[in-house]
Design a protein around this motif. Structure first.
Motif, short mmCIF file in Angstrom:
data_model
loop_
_atom_site.label_atom_id
_atom_site.label_comp_id
_atom_site.label_asym_id
_atom_site.label_seq_id
_atom_site.Cartn_x
_atom_site.Cartn_y
_atom_site.Cartn_z
N ALA A 195 0.88 -1.10 -0.10
CA ALA A 195 -0.03 0.03 0.03
C ALA A 195 0.86 1.35 0.00
N TYR A 196 0.34 2.44 -0.87
CA TYR A 196 1.03 3.56 -0.67
C TYR A 196 0.18 4.74 -1.12
N LYS A 197 0.57 5.91 -0.88
CA LYS A 197 -0.44 6.99 -1.26
C LYS A 197 0.08 7.74 -2.35
N ARG A 198 -1.11 8.10 -3.33
CA ARG A 198 -0.83 9.02 -4.36
C ARG A 198 -1.86 9.92 -4.41
N PHE A 199 -1.36 11.13 -4.40
CA PHE A 199 -2.52 12.21 -4.35
C PHE A 199 -3.50 12.29 -3.41
N GLY A 200 -2.66 11.92 -2.13
CA GLY A 200 -3.65 11.79 -1.01
C GLY A 200 -4.55 10.54 -1.06
N ARG A 201 -4.39 9.69 -2.05
CA ARG A 201 -5.38 8.21 -2.00
C ARG A 201 -4.47 7.16 -1.79
N ARG A 202 -5.13 6.28 -1.04
CA ARG A 202 -4.40 4.88 -0.42
C ARG A 202 -4.68 3.97 -1.71
N ILE A 203 -3.48 3.62 -2.34
CA ILE A 203 -3.45 2.56 -3.61
C ILE A 203 -2.81 1.23 -3.05
N CYS A 204 -3.13 0.06 -3.48
CA CYS A 204 -2.34 -1.02 -3.29
C CYS A 204 -2.04 -1.67 -4.41
N ASN A 205 -0.49 -1.84 -4.46
CA ASN A 205 -0.20 -2.48 -5.62
C ASN A 205 0.01 -3.92 -5.36
N THR A 206 -0.62 -4.87 -5.99
CA THR A 206 -0.73 -6.31 -5.87
C THR A 206 0.09 -6.97 -6.83
N GLU A 207 1.01 -6.29 -7.64
CA GLU A 207 1.68 -7.15 -8.62
C GLU A 207 2.46 -8.00 -8.37
N HIS A 208 3.05 -8.12 -6.89
CA HIS A 208 3.80 -9.36 -6.77
C HIS A 208 3.20 -10.44 -5.79
N VAL A 209 1.98 -10.35 -5.57
CA VAL A 209 1.30 -11.01 -4.89
C VAL A 209 1.15 -12.35 -5.55
N HIS A 210 1.47 -13.61 -4.93
CA HIS A 210 1.52 -14.75 -5.76
C HIS A 210 1.81 -15.76 -4.61
N GLY A 211 1.40 -17.14 -4.93
CA GLY A 211 1.79 -18.26 -4.36
C GLY A 211 0.97 -18.69 -2.98
N TRP A 212 0.12 -17.59 -2.52
CA TRP A 212 -0.37 -17.87 -1.17
C TRP A 212 -1.70 -18.70 -1.34
N ASP A 213 -2.20 -18.86 -2.72
CA ASP A 213 -3.42 -19.44 -2.53
C ASP A 213 -3.38 -21.08 -2.87
N ILE A 214 -1.75 -21.41 -2.95
CA ILE A 214 -1.32 -22.93 -3.31
C ILE A 214 -1.66 -23.58 -2.39
N LYS A 215 -0.98 -23.33 -1.07
CA LYS A 215 -0.66 -23.95 0.06
C LYS A 215 -1.23 -23.18 1.35
N PRO A 216 -1.55 -23.63 2.27
CA PRO A 216 -1.88 -22.91 3.41
C PRO A 216 -0.65 -22.39 4.30
N VAL A 217 -0.60 -21.31 5.00
CA VAL A 217 0.29 -20.71 5.68
C VAL A 217 0.12 -21.51 7.24
N GLN A 218 1.13 -21.93 7.77
CA GLN A 218 0.85 -22.77 8.92
C GLN A 218 1.33 -21.87 10.25
N PHE A 219 0.46 -21.64 11.16
CA PHE A 219 0.81 -20.92 12.40
C PHE A 219 1.16 -21.75 13.56
N GLN A 220 2.11 -21.41 14.34
CA GLN A 220 2.09 -22.41 15.86
C GLN A 220 2.38 -21.26 16.77
N LEU A 221 2.31 -21.78 18.01
CA LEU A 221 2.82 -21.08 19.27
C LEU A 221 2.87 -22.28 20.18
N TRP A 222 4.22 -21.98 21.16
CA TRP A 222 4.25 -22.76 22.45
C TRP A 222 4.69 -22.01 23.65
#
Length: 295
Positions: A195-222
């Motif tokens: 996300a970045y701002k252009r002329f005061g408006r918030r814009i999101c660049n998703t150009e590099h978003v990839h690979g997250w819909d193939i396998k899930p991310v695993q979260f853990q805590l101990w």
């Protein structure tokens, strides 16, 4: 309406005002809220939430003085507030009253080299903690082909870690802190896209978003006393910050620090993933969980 206002005014000031030939004339002094003993006012304030106490403190001198009574704030502070204060600030000042301690702890206080912030929830006194990416162990963080630290106004730490692309995604962290007794929830605050701002408006660049819909991310805590929690999630929503719930843990002893280790991984090397912003890890009392829970 005017009569009602006259009655209200007289009740707050202690003056009986009647409409004489020259207008409203104050003829007789009567007891008012300002005449109440501070000890009685303090007893009433002790049953209220901190924001309500601070509002009433502006009413008059008696309420203002009563709002500084130590026993009013004793029940609002965590039971181990002295350990908390020493962890964040060092020594506990002898001339700082309970209200002053509460106010100091309610601020977003930075410690551990600026990588962590801790504060009390103003209404409930619950302990909240956040850890910046610079306080985490992130695979490839020092290689700018993979990660960059970018400035932003959307983070408590004013910077986030942005992943351009990587095969092996792993984020590990740990914290040792004297949490008060209770149940806590741990979250990762993530954003797909930059996300970045252009002329005061918030814009999101998703150009590099990839690979997250193939396998899930695993979260853990101990935890240091043997507790463990795990969850999985496909990251799919772009353009907004989301809190991903890792799990909950219980603190039974507030007189000793609790050590928590946690991780976020997606280590399937059959594909790359990228376009992810990592803001921080949050630990909140579990009663706030539904406000942040993403899945």
């Amino acid at each position: 309406m005017g009569a009602d206002l006259s009655v209200l005014f007289s009740s707050l000031t202690g003056l009986d005002c009647s409409n004489g030939s020259d207008g409203y004339l104050c003829l007789q002094s009567r007891p008012s809220l300002g005449d109440l003993p501070e000890s009685c006012v303090a007893l009433v304030l002790s049953y209220l939430d901190p924001p309500e106490i601070c509002k009433l403190a502006r009413l008059n001198r008696a309420f203002r003085g009563a709002s500084w009574a130590d026993f009013v704030w004793e029940s609002k502070l965590p039971s181990n507030y002295q350990l908390l204060f020493r962890k964040v600030f060092g020594e506990l000042p002898g001339d700082l009253g309970k209200r002053g301690i509460y106010e100091r702890l309610c601020q977003a206080n930075t410690f551990d080299g600026g990588t962590k912030k801790v504060w009390l929830h103003k209404s409930t006194g619950g302990v909240c903690l956040s850890i910046s990416p610079k306080g985490l162990a992130i695979t490839g963080i020092d290689d700018r082909r993979y990660w960059n630290h970018i400035p932003t106004e959307e983070s408590r730490f004013c910077t986030v870690a942005y992943l351009q692309q990587i095969w092996w995604f792993e984020v590990d962290g740990e914290v040792e802190f004297p949490f008060p007794m209770g149940t806590y929830s741990l979250f990762f605050r993530l954003h797909l896209g930059r996300a970045y701002k252009r002329f005061g408006r918030r814009i999101c660049n998703t150009e590099h978003v990839h690979g997250w819909d193939i396998k899930p991310v695993q979260f853990q805590l101990w935890t240091s006393d043997g507790q463990h929690a795990a969850s999985k999630c496909i990251l799919s929503e772009t353009g907004k910050w989301n809190y991903y719930h890792v799990g909950d843990f219980v603190v039974d002893n507030s007189n000793a620090p609790t050590k928590i280790k946690f991780s976020m991984t997606q280590i399937d090397c059959t594909h790359t993933k990228g376009g992810l912003c990592l803001d921080s890890v949050f630990i909140y009392p579990s009663k706030f969980r539904e406000r942040f829970k993403r899945f």
